[in-house]
Design an enzyme around this catalytic site. Structure first.
Site, PDB file in Angstrom:
ATOM      1  N   HIS A  10      -4.771  -0.965  -4.496  1.00  0.00           N
ATOM      2  CA  HIS A  10      -6.211  -1.116  -4.217  1.00  0.00           C
ATOM      3  C   HIS A  10      -7.056  -0.709  -5.417  1.00  0.00           C
ATOM      4  CE1 HIS A  10      -4.552  -1.472  -0.235  1.00  0.00           C
ATOM      5  NE2 HIS A  10      -4.233  -0.193  -0.188  1.00  0.00           N
TER       6      HIS A  10
ATOM      7  N   SER B  69       0.837  -1.189   0.000  1.00  0.00           N
ATOM      8  CA  SER B  69       0.000   0.000   0.000  1.00  0.00           C
ATOM      9  C   SER B  69       0.883   1.256   0.000  1.00  0.00           C
ATOM     10  CB  SER B  69      -0.986  -0.036   1.172  1.00  0.00           C
ATOM     11  OG  SER B  69      -1.992   0.933   1.024  1.00  0.00           O
TER      12      SER B  69
END
Length: 128
Positions: free
Chosen positions: A80, A39
């Site tokens: 994501h 991330s």
């Protein structure tokens, strides 16, 4: 090997810079230390954090005076990208693409993908 986890990308980069860890990290990775980023840990490796200012609030790190990333890869990783996590719906990912795709090299990663950078051009790797 170094593993850098997620969180707010600008807070992460500000923390690395405040402690001088950014310089050491760049030096070690360029010397061959394997780096795994998840991330925000993947986003900071790119040339800029600007495209993720839509995802992560830059005001949470007011001491960060620029949005230059570590420059370890030539693309801005957008994690994501499958929109499966509630904080990052498909509309947000579309907004990033529409706003920044012509200005920055972007690599959109779904949550079951990784970007492998070693001995050649970066490759997208899907989870088995």
């Amino acid at each position: 090997m170094l593993y850098v986890a997620g969180g707010n990308t600008v807070v992460l980069l500000a923390s690395l810079r405040r402690r001088g860890a950014d310089v050491v990290l760049i030096e070690k990775v360029r010397a061959g230390l394997p780096y795994i980023g998840s991330s925000a840990g993947s986003i900071v490796t790119g040339p800029s954090l600007e495209p993720v200012s839509i995802m992560d609030d830059p005001s949470e790190a007011p001491e960060l005076t620029d949005r230059n990333g570590l420059g370890l890869v030539d693309t801005v990783v957008i994690p994501h990208a499958d929109g499966a996590l509630p904080p990052y719906p498909p509309e947000l990912i579309t907004q990033i693409k529409q706003t920044y795709d012509s200005e920055y090299p972007l690599t959109f990663l779904d949550d079951d993908q990784a970007l492998l950078v070693e001995n050649g051009p970066p490759r997208l790797i899907a989870s088995p």
